[in-house]
Design an enzyme around this catalytic site. Structure first.
Site, PDB file in Angstrom:
ATOM      1  N   GLY A 107      64.330 -20.060 -23.987  1.00 42.19           N
ATOM      2  CA  GLY A 107      65.102 -19.980 -22.750  1.00 42.19           C
ATOM      3  C   GLY A 107      64.541 -20.743 -21.561  1.00 42.19           C
ATOM      4  N   ASP A 165      63.572  -9.377 -17.000  1.00 35.09           N
ATOM      5  CA  ASP A 165      64.584  -8.339 -17.155  1.00 35.09           C
ATOM      6  C   ASP A 165      63.855  -6.983 -17.206  1.00 35.09           C
ATOM      7  OD1 ASP A 165      67.693  -8.341 -18.407  1.00 35.09           O
ATOM      8  OD2 ASP A 165      66.470  -6.699 -19.099  1.00 35.09           O
ATOM      9  N   ASP A 199      71.005 -18.384 -22.946  1.00 34.59           N
ATOM     10  CA  ASP A 199      72.062 -18.468 -23.957  1.00 34.59           C
ATOM     11  C   ASP A 199      72.781 -17.140 -24.169  1.00 34.59           C
ATOM     12  OD1 ASP A 199      69.814 -17.151 -25.269  1.00 34.59           O
ATOM     13  OD2 ASP A 199      70.955 -17.408 -27.110  1.00 34.59           O
ATOM     14  N   ARG A 217      73.194 -22.961 -23.312  1.00 34.06           N
ATOM     15  CA  ARG A 217      71.906 -23.345 -22.699  1.00 34.06           C
ATOM     16  C   ARG A 217      72.024 -24.639 -21.915  1.00 34.06           C
ATOM     17  NH1 ARG A 217      67.917 -20.022 -24.973  1.00 34.06           N
ATOM     18  NH2 ARG A 217      68.106 -19.599 -27.190  1.00 34.06           N
TER      19      ARG A 217
HETATM   20  P1  XMP Z   1      62.532  -8.687 -20.876  1.00 33.94           P
HETATM   21  O1  XMP Z   1      63.472  -7.511 -20.990  1.00 33.94           O
HETATM   22  O2  XMP Z   1      61.430  -8.623 -21.886  1.00 33.94           O
HETATM   23  O3  XMP Z   1      63.478  -9.861 -21.302  1.00 33.94           O
HETATM   24  O4  XMP Z   1      62.066  -8.897 -19.458  1.00 33.94           O
HETATM   25  C1  XMP Z   1      63.256 -11.158 -21.050  1.00 33.94           C
HETATM   26  C2  XMP Z   1      64.115 -11.953 -21.988  1.00 33.94           C
HETATM   27  O5  XMP Z   1      65.427 -11.371 -22.172  1.00 33.94           O
HETATM   28  C3  XMP Z   1      66.410 -12.367 -22.175  1.00 33.94           C
HETATM   29  N1  XMP Z   1      67.441 -12.017 -21.162  1.00 33.94           N
HETATM   30  C4  XMP Z   1      68.575 -12.698 -20.954  1.00 33.94           C
HETATM   31  N2  XMP Z   1      69.068 -13.785 -21.569  1.00 33.94           N
HETATM   32  N3  XMP Z   1      70.945 -13.747 -20.139  1.00 33.94           N
HETATM   33  C5  XMP Z   1      70.252 -14.308 -21.142  1.00 33.94           C
HETATM   34  O6  XMP Z   1      70.692 -15.324 -21.689  1.00 33.94           O
HETATM   35  C6  XMP Z   1      70.522 -12.634 -19.476  1.00 33.94           C
HETATM   36  O7  XMP Z   1      71.198 -12.146 -18.555  1.00 33.94           O
HETATM   37  C7  XMP Z   1      69.278 -12.080 -19.916  1.00 33.94           C
HETATM   38  N4  XMP Z   1      68.541 -11.022 -19.516  1.00 33.94           N
HETATM   39  C8  XMP Z   1      67.432 -11.025 -20.289  1.00 33.94           C
HETATM   40  C9  XMP Z   1      65.703 -13.664 -21.869  1.00 33.94           C
HETATM   41  O8  XMP Z   1      65.554 -14.395 -23.053  1.00 33.94           O
HETATM   42  C10 XMP Z   1      64.352 -13.290 -21.361  1.00 33.94           C
HETATM   43  O9  XMP Z   1      63.350 -14.219 -21.716  1.00 33.94           O
END
Ligand code: XMP
Length: 194
Positions: free
Chosen positions: A43, A103, A159, A165
Site C-alpha cells: 500500500g 487504522d 486498494d 491503487r
Molecule cells: P492497521 O489496522 O494494522 O491497518 O493499522 C493498517 C493497514 O490496513 C489497511 N487499511 C486500509 N486499506 N483502505 C485501504 O485500502 C482503508 O480505508 C484502509 N484502512 C486500513 C492498510 O493496508 C494499512 O496498511
C-alpha cells in the site's frame, strides 16, 4: 474505475501540498542524520516513492511486507510478516517506517517492535493517512500527512481487492462496491486490507 468512487477526499493538488509540508518536517528532523526509509508494501509504494523524492538528504531504502488480514475480509487481528529486510541493513540505523494508512495501529505497533528488536537505533513511523477513530492499540504516528474520517478509502496506493491503487487521488468507494464487502465480511464489515 472512476465510476466506483463516491467522493474524492484528497485530490492531487491537496496531496502535493500535504507531501511538501510533511517533507519539510522530515528534513528538519533528519538533517545531518543517516536515514533508512522502510515502506510497508504494497500500500505505501506510491506515497513512499513520492515522499523520498522530496527529501534531499542521504537515505537508504529497505522494504518489508506484511498482512494483517486473513484469507477473507475479516481481520485476523494478527500481523504476519511476508518478507523482511536483512537485519544488518537495520542495525544501528535511524528507521523511518512508512505506511499508507494507520487504522487500528496493529501493523505499525507490531512491525516497529520487530525492527527495534533487530537492533535499529531509532524507529519512527510516518503515515499518509491517519484514521484516528479506528485506533485499537496504543500507537500514534510520529509523522502523518492527513487525518481521514472513518470511511474505506482507495487510491494513491490503497486498494480494495487489489484494485484502485493507481488512482492519483484518495476517494471513498460507492456503496454498491462496498456492500459486496459487507456481505462477505459478516459482522466486521471491512473490505479486505493489504
Ligand atoms: P492497521 O489496522 O494494522 O491497518 O493499522 C493498517 C493497514 O490496513 C489497511 N487499511 C486500509 N486499506 N483502505 C485501504 O485500502 C482503508 O480505508 C484502509 N484502512 C486500513 C492498510 O493496508 C494499512 O496498511
Amino acid at each position: 474505475m472512476k465510476d466506483d468512487i463516491e467522493r474524492v477526499l484528497f485530490d492531487e493538488p491537496a496531496i502535493r501540498t500535504g507531501l511538501r509540508k510533511l517533507a519539510a518536517e522530515l528534513i528538519r528532523i533528519y538533517r545531518g542524520r543517516e536515514l533508512t526509509v522502510v515502506p510497508i508494501l504494497n500500500g505505501s509504494c506510491v506515497f513512499a516513492s513520492d515522499l523520498i523524492r522530496l527529501l534531499p538528504i542521504p537515505l537508504t531504502l529497505e522494504f518489508l511486507a506484511c498482512e494483517s488480514y486473513g484469507d477473507g475480509t475479516v481481520s485476523s487481528g494478527e500481523v504476519k510478516l511476508k518478507f523482511f529486510p536483512e537485519p544488518v541493513t537495520l542495525e544501528g540505523r535511524n528507521i523511518l517506517l512508512v505506511d499508507d494508512i494507520l487504522d487500528t495501529g496493529r501493523t505499525l505497533k507490531t512491525v516497529s517492535g520487530i525492527i527495534r528488536e533487530a537492533g535499529a537505533a531509532d524507529v519512527r513511523t510516518c503515515v499518509f493517512l491517519d484514521k484516528v477513530e479506528r485506533r485499537a492499540v496504543d500507537l500514534e504516528a510520529d509523522f502523518r500527512c492527513f487525518e481521514v474520517e472513518d470511511v474505506f478509502v482507495v487510491g494513491y496506493g490503497l486498494d480494495y481487492a487489489g484494485r484502485y491503487r493507481n488512482l492519483p487521488y484518495i476517494g471513498s468507494l460507492r456503496s454498491e462496491v462496498y456492500s459486496d464487502a459487507h456481505d462477505h465480511a459478516g459482522t466486521d464489515g471491512d473490505p479486505e486490507r493489504s
